[in-house]
Design an enzyme around this catalytic site. Structure first.
Site, PDB file in Angstrom:
ATOM      1  N   GLU A 271      45.087  42.777  46.605  1.00 18.26           N
ATOM      2  CA  GLU A 271      45.977  43.915  45.501  1.00 18.26           C
ATOM      3  C   GLU A 271      47.044  43.610  46.291  1.00 18.26           C
ATOM      4  OE1 GLU A 271      45.001  47.399  44.154  1.00 18.26           O
ATOM      5  OE2 GLU A 271      45.583  46.476  42.178  1.00 18.26           O
ATOM      6  N   HIS A 292      21.283  36.579  57.065  1.00 21.77           N
ATOM      7  CA  HIS A 292      20.229  36.413  56.058  1.00 21.77           C
ATOM      8  C   HIS A 292      20.853  35.800  54.292  1.00 21.77           C
ATOM      9  CE1 HIS A 292      17.975  37.002  59.760  1.00 21.77           C
ATOM     10  NE2 HIS A 292      19.175  37.842  59.540  1.00 21.77           N
ATOM     11  N   LYS A 394      45.694  44.958  31.178  1.00 23.91           N
ATOM     12  CA  LYS A 394      45.758  45.670  30.647  1.00 23.91           C
ATOM     13  C   LYS A 394      46.346  45.439  29.653  1.00 23.91           C
ATOM     14  CE  LYS A 394      46.027  48.908  34.306  1.00 23.91           C
ATOM     15  NZ  LYS A 394      47.183  49.343  35.234  1.00 23.91           N
TER      16      LYS A 394
HETATM   17  O1  PA5 Z   1      46.501  49.908  43.826  1.00 22.95           O
HETATM   18  C1  PA5 Z   1      47.349  50.734  42.902  1.00 22.95           C
HETATM   19  O2  PA5 Z   1      47.829  50.602  43.091  1.00 22.95           O
HETATM   20  C2  PA5 Z   1      45.695  50.456  41.994  1.00 22.95           C
HETATM   21  O3  PA5 Z   1      45.155  50.104  42.291  1.00 22.95           O
HETATM   22  C3  PA5 Z   1      45.768  52.009  41.370  1.00 22.95           C
HETATM   23  O4  PA5 Z   1      45.105  53.020  42.214  1.00 22.95           O
HETATM   24  C4  PA5 Z   1      45.378  51.732  40.059  1.00 22.95           C
HETATM   25  O5  PA5 Z   1      45.054  50.958  39.169  1.00 22.95           O
HETATM   26  C5  PA5 Z   1      44.735  53.089  38.876  1.00 22.95           C
HETATM   27  O6  PA5 Z   1      46.081  53.670  38.745  1.00 22.95           O
HETATM   28  P1  PA5 Z   1      46.489  54.934  38.687  1.00 22.95           P
HETATM   29  O7  PA5 Z   1      46.052  55.965  40.111  1.00 22.95           O
HETATM   30  O8  PA5 Z   1      47.879  54.741  38.144  1.00 22.95           O
HETATM   31  O9  PA5 Z   1      45.422  55.779  37.109  1.00 22.95           O
END
Ligand code: PA5
Length: 405
Positions: A271, A292, A394
């Site tokens: 990410e 394996h 989203k």
């Molecule tokens: O690292 C990040 O920013 C994302 O993985 C968020 O944690 C994830 O999208 C969840 O977001 P939120 O805490 O706003 O629900």
């Protein structure tokens, strides 16, 4: 400080000359850490204050006394860190009370029916965690758990059983806290989800699970004080391998308690770095199991992978009956032997050795990888703190949701 070996099984790719070429870039990044825009990341107070730590400990004590199940609702960075730490530290078969149930990471009716059915007759405390307060998956999970809880508990009792971790001011969850007076904790505005395990996001579930959150922070501090240069060097090694045609990094472990830790690493690096058509794809190998399966590819498949192995020096004692093999020694010999074999094939290895799996070493590893990940982002010339790609799906879901109105 843990031991690392970045060169022994990497010699075809890494040498001092290549590393030294990064000196100037690293100096600039280091300046940002010590005096500039990245300074918050070398101070554990960024994550949590002493006051919040004390308050988390008090709430955790209360929850441990009253709950059969502690339902943690959150996704991505609002879930993965706590899951990683709790899985690493928990015994495999003991189900301690309260049981920690993670929920809200999918929209799958089977999981909903099974989980809700499992918790409905138990004493429930729920912790909803969302920085934005608007993420769909945790929102619908919270609606579902709340509906069960409303059948069991009156308004006053709900106040004792609902804990919300969200932004200090913004979002629907904060509005709910203000309206209902639920217990709440703050996700610091300057710490993004995947970097937030040492904030109240991860610390409350970890404390409820019975682990020592002071020691986690102590480990993180140790990484800042003792492993900072090593973390930067690891970022450089990754970058050199990336620039030499490696597209995939396998986080490889020899103790499956660290499985969710590799999931957290996958989230952290994918990410943070996977953007602008750049980045290494993180995968994991859980050995001996995956020797394996994926092991064949690592040895002999396309030349696109390197491994970063997390070895554990001291896993306790077990001697194999009749054969007299010390299993701890055997497992750790395998770490070296497999790295030797894979690097003779197509997959070089970095090895990081921690002494044992405990709060302090896990805290140290977390902070080590956070510092490396940020440094690596700057080497890649991308912003390691945003995740624009996550927003795309989203938009489509938001459109589809209109069908329900
Ligand atoms: O690292 C990040 O920013 C994302 O993985 C968020 O944690 C994830 O999208 C969840 O977001 P939120 O805490 O706003 O629900």
């Amino acid at each position: 400080m843990f031991k690392v070996d970045f060169e022994k099984y990497n010699s075809n790719y890494i040498n001092d000359e290549k590393i030294n070429k990064y000196d100037e870039k690293l100096l600039n990044i280091k300046k940002e850490f010590t005096n500039g825009s990245l300074n918050q990341w070398i101070n554990t107070n960024t994550y949590i204050s002493n006051e919040e730590l004390n308050s988390i400990k008090e709430v955790a004590k209360r929850v441990r006394e009253m709950a059969d199940v502690f339902v943690v609702i959150g996704i991505g960075g609002s879930y993965m860190g706590a899951k990683a730490v709790i899985s690493a530290l928990s015994p495999k078969y003991d189900i301690n009370r309260p049981e920690i149930v993670f929920f809200g990471i999918n929209m799958n009716p089977t999981d909903y029916n099974e989980t809700l059915n499992y918790i409905k007759d138990k004493d429930i405390v729920v912790n909803v965690i969302s920085k934005s307060g608007t993420t769909l998956e945790p929102s619908i999970a919270f609606e579902s758990v709340l509906s069960i809880m409303k059948d069991k508990y009156n308004e006053e009792e709900l106040k004792n059983r609902i804990i919300i971790t969200t932004d200090r001011e913004k979002g629907t969850l904060r509005e709910l806290v203000n309206e209902k007076g639920y217990t709440s904790f703050v996700v610091p505005s300057n710490v993004g989800g995947r970097y937030s395990v040492l904030t109240p996001v991860g610390m409350l579930p970890i404390a409820v699970a019975g682990f020592d959150i002071d020691k986690l922070l102590l480990g993180a501090k140790k990484a800042i004080d003792e492993d900072f240069d090593t973390a930067m060097k690891y970022a450089v090694i990754r970058d050199i391998l990336y620039n030499n045609g490696k597209n995939i990094e396998s986080f490889t472990i020899y103790n499956d308690k660290l499985f969710y830790f590799t999931e957290w690493l996958k989230q952290l690096f994918a990410e943070s770095h996977g953007k602008n058509n750049k980045g290494l794809l993180p995968i994991s190998n859980i050995n001996s199991r995956d020797l394996h399966s994926l092991g064949q590819f690592l040895q002999d498949g396309k030349d696109i992978i390197f491994e970063t192995v997390i070895g554990v020096e001291d896993e306790g004692e077990y001697i194999i009956p009749n054969l007299n093999y010390d299993l701890n020694r055997l497992n750790n010999m395998a770490v070296e032997d497999v790295a030797k074999a894979h690097s003779n094939g197509n997959t070089p290895s970095n090895i990081i050795w921690i002494n044992k799996i405990d709060e302090e070493s896990i805290g140290e590893l977390i902070q080590f990888f956070i510092l490396s990940c940020i440094t690596g982002g700057y080497l890649l010339e991308i912003n390691p703190f945003d995740q624009p790609g996550v927003e795309e799906y989203k938009k489509f879901i938001k459109e589809s949701l209109k069908e329900f109105n």
